[in-house]
Design a protein around this motif. Structure first.
Motif, short mmCIF file in Angstrom:
data_model
loop_
_atom_site.label_atom_id
_atom_site.label_comp_id
_atom_site.label_asym_id
_atom_site.label_seq_id
_atom_site.Cartn_x
_atom_site.Cartn_y
_atom_site.Cartn_z
N CYS A 1 -6.56 1.75 -1.07
CA CYS A 1 -5.81 2.53 -2.06
C CYS A 1 -6.74 3.05 -3.15
CB CYS A 1 -4.67 1.71 -2.65
SG CYS A 1 -3.34 1.43 -1.46
N CYS B 1 0.82 -1.21 0.00
CA CYS B 1 0.00 0.00 0.00
C CYS B 1 0.85 1.26 0.00
CB CYS B 1 -0.92 0.01 1.21
SG CYS B 1 -2.19 -1.25 1.07
N GLU C 1 -7.45 0.28 6.68
CA GLU C 1 -7.20 -1.09 6.22
C GLU C 1 -7.92 -2.12 7.08
OE1 GLU C 1 -4.23 -1.89 3.98
OE2 GLU C 1 -4.09 0.19 3.39
N CYS D 1 -7.41 -3.69 -3.56
CA CYS D 1 -7.21 -2.94 -2.32
C CYS D 1 -8.18 -1.76 -2.23
CB CYS D 1 -5.77 -2.45 -2.22
SG CYS D 1 -5.50 -1.49 -0.73
N HIS E 1 -2.90 -3.66 -8.02
CA HIS E 1 -3.05 -3.45 -6.58
C HIS E 1 -4.39 -2.79 -6.26
CE1 HIS E 1 -1.74 -2.71 -2.43
NE2 HIS E 1 -2.43 -1.58 -2.55
#
Ligand SMILES: [Zn+2]
Length: 268
Positions: A36, A3, A222, A33, A29
């Motif tokens: 992000c 991240c 997160e 995620c 990613h």
């Protein structure tokens, strides 16, 4: 790509300046995620907002500073008592037309930069706290002193830190104290108290901070809950995988327990 790397690339990605291999790795990613992906959306919203912001007149101090930095042949006389020669007046008007938008742009950029770096600093701290929380669970290095007795845990910190964190057992409120630990956050050694609620572990980080009490404020990071508050010159950060609501309740109980003590109500 983790991240931290991903978020470092987001500005270049948003500006379309990232090379293809990096862009592809970043997109992979982002697909997996949500944090992000949300950061990218936030960044896009912010640059959209900047583009639609109208120009404002720059403050006088900034205009003066800008004027002082201009080369002498272009700069207008600092004090214009008498009318300046025609050519000079013309030239001064000429740059004035551009100076105001430029100065406003600089002011906006400076303000934005301060805002963004404050935001980034807060993000970095929260990431550090979550990392500390996760590390404490993974390495089974939850506590250096394992005790549910606040009268054992509190003295354990003395001699290890130059401040004395308030330690309260909240067993009666279903948040039993498990022990204490030292951790390293924001380039300093800090006290951590460990609590449990049902099967969830709570790390409560405490270090000296600014004055001025604040109410518990929730942050998510997160998949973890973070709650921050400030009391009696101490910063408190609670981190857990508990839901945000229960972690706020924990914060309220902490504040109430410390307040009780100040009012000399027996606290056992
Ligand atoms: Zn990520």
């Amino acid at each position: 790509m983790n991240c931290e790397e991903a978020q470092g690339l987001l500005p270049a990605y948003g500006d379309g300046e990232l090379d293809l291999p990096h862009a592809l790795a970043l997109e992979r990613h982002l697909d997996g995620c949500p944090a992000c992906a949300a950061a990218l959306r936030e960044q896009r919203a912010l640059s959209q907002a900047v583009r639609s912001t109208p120009y404002h007149r720059a403050p006088d101090t900034l205009r003066a500073r800008l004027r002082a930095q201009l080369p002498p042949e272009t700069a207008a006389p600092a004090v214009v008592a008498a009318p300046a020669p025609a050519a000079k007046t013309y030239r001064r008007r000429d740059w004035s037309r551009w100076a105001m938008p430029i100065a406003a742009g600089i002011a906006l950029a400076v303000g934005l930069n301060v805002m963004l770096s404050t935001q980034r600093a807060g993000e970095t701290l929260r990431n550090e706290l979550v990392a500390g929380h996760v590390r404490s669970l993974q390495a089974e290095h939850l506590s250096d002193v394992a005790s549910s007795d606040q009268h054992t845990v509190k003295p354990w910190f003395s001699g290890k830190l130059d401040y004395s964190p308030p330690v309260r057992d909240l067993t009666a409120q279903e948040f039993p104290l498990l022990g204490g630990r030292l951790d390293y956050i924001a380039q300093r050694q800090v006290a951590v108290l460990i609590y449990r609620h049902r099967k969830h572990t709570i790390n409560l980080y405490i270090w000296p901070g600014k004055n001025g009490d604040t109410a518990p404020e929730s942050h998510g990071s997160e998949g973890y809950s973070l709650v921050h508050w400030r009391r009696d010159g101490m910063e408190f950060w609670a981190v857990s995988d508990l839901n945000g609501e229960e972690l706020r309740q924990f914060a309220q109980l902490q504040i109430a327990a410390v307040t009780d003590k100040a009012a000399n109500v027996p606290n056992t």
